[in-house]
Design an enzyme around this catalytic site. Sequence first.
Site, PDB file in Angstrom:
ATOM      1  N   LYS A  18       0.844  -1.205   0.000  1.00 31.22           N
ATOM      2  CA  LYS A  18       0.000   0.000   0.000  1.00 31.22           C
ATOM      3  C   LYS A  18       0.876   1.251   0.000  1.00 31.22           C
ATOM      4  CE  LYS A  18      -3.846  -2.025   2.482  1.00 31.22           C
ATOM      5  NZ  LYS A  18      -4.334  -2.381   3.803  1.00 31.22           N
ATOM      6  N   GLN A  62      -5.288  -1.910   9.815  1.00 26.09           N
ATOM      7  CA  GLN A  62      -5.220  -3.261   9.263  1.00 26.09           C
ATOM      8  C   GLN A  62      -5.800  -4.271  10.254  1.00 26.09           C
ATOM      9  OE1 GLN A  62      -4.173  -3.956   6.155  1.00 26.09           O
ATOM     10  NE2 GLN A  62      -4.306  -6.170   6.325  1.00 26.09           N
ATOM     11  N   ASP A 106     -11.776   2.371   4.078  1.00 21.21           N
ATOM     12  CA  ASP A 106     -12.039   0.927   4.059  1.00 21.21           C
ATOM     13  C   ASP A 106     -13.531   0.618   3.965  1.00 21.21           C
ATOM     14  OD1 ASP A 106     -10.050  -1.025   4.100  1.00 21.21           O
ATOM     15  OD2 ASP A 106      -9.485  -0.555   6.169  1.00 21.21           O
TER      16      ASP A 106
HETATM   17  N1  GUN Z   1      -7.335  -7.131   6.212  1.00 18.90           N
HETATM   18  C1  GUN Z   1      -7.589  -7.847   5.085  1.00 18.90           C
HETATM   19  N2  GUN Z   1      -8.137  -7.052   4.140  1.00 18.90           N
HETATM   20  C2  GUN Z   1      -8.243  -5.824   4.683  1.00 18.90           C
HETATM   21  C3  GUN Z   1      -8.746  -4.585   4.195  1.00 18.90           C
HETATM   22  O1  GUN Z   1      -9.228  -4.447   3.060  1.00 18.90           O
HETATM   23  N3  GUN Z   1      -8.667  -3.537   5.065  1.00 18.90           N
HETATM   24  C4  GUN Z   1      -8.169  -3.667   6.331  1.00 18.90           C
HETATM   25  N4  GUN Z   1      -8.157  -2.591   7.107  1.00 18.90           N
HETATM   26  N5  GUN Z   1      -7.702  -4.798   6.812  1.00 18.90           N
HETATM   27  C5  GUN Z   1      -7.743  -5.874   5.989  1.00 18.90           C
END
Ligand code: GUN
Length: 298
Positions: free
Chosen positions: A56, A100, A123
């Site tokens: 990211k 996350q 998100d």
């Molecule tokens: N863990 C797995 N996929 C995601 C996601 O799209 N966002 C977040 N914050 N955590 C994740």
Amino acid sequence: MIDTIQTIDGKKVSEKLLETLKLEIEGLISSGNRRPGLAVILVGEDPASATYVGRKKKVCESLGMKSFDFVLSASVTEEELVALIERLNNDQEVDGILLQVPLPKGLNERKLLDLISHEKDVDGFHPVNVGKLLLGLPTFKSCTPYGVCELLKAYSVETAGKHVVIIGRSNIVGKPLSAMLVQKSEPGEPGNATVTVCHSRTQNLKEITRTADILIAAIGQPLFVKEDMVKEGAVVIDVGVNRVDDASRERGYKLVGDVEFGGASKKASLITPVPGGVGPMTIAMLMKNTLKSYLGRV
Ligand code: GUN
């Protein structure tokens, strides 16, 4: 076996989308605007999460966005995380905040996610944004299901009137994706589907999946979907990313999806690979959401 098997190239679709975002951001910056900013919080040492967060950051910077990274030890307290999220909510340089998940045991994930301002919730996990999604109102759409919809659109897969079967009912993928695909939509936009959501308590799973025009696997179980679960000509979308041991590789593991690709591709008309299918789209949609947040703020 059908004659034409086509693989969905998520890498290509995501690169095209990122290129468009990059040009838009360059234009904004050259007109004297500040850079869009994304804050990512990673707690603990889960290697898959660390890889995901690292990617990211790289993509963020390649687009000209600012990346604010917080890599914290699993021993961080809830109070410290609360303080960090509140600070980021008030930081004018931060347009998106991503925590996350999963978080290490002992931390209240729901409480912390709900603390992120719904205006910076790129998100789409905040109850306000989940509610808006369900109502069909404009909002931040969760990145993985949003990416699945964009892939279906990029490959002109008609969803209106089709039977979509989703295996998995997670808050991150299954539930929001079912809301997106059942939604009324304009011609050419994903939606208007008849959606069935299956899960661990579903009876006669195979009978149901074999009726799917579009079969979406999001359960996190390696190679769960086999050839005999797929209808001839179905579109198969594999959301799974599972690490399985592989001594023949230097890193000791390989990535496989929730679908047994070799078998399923004998039946499918269109299918996503792992890696290179849904995965790259998730990050691209995160960047799109961050830019959307920024544009609502500048
Ligand atoms: N863990 C797995 N996929 C995601 C996601 O799209 N966002 C977040 N914050 N955590 C994740």
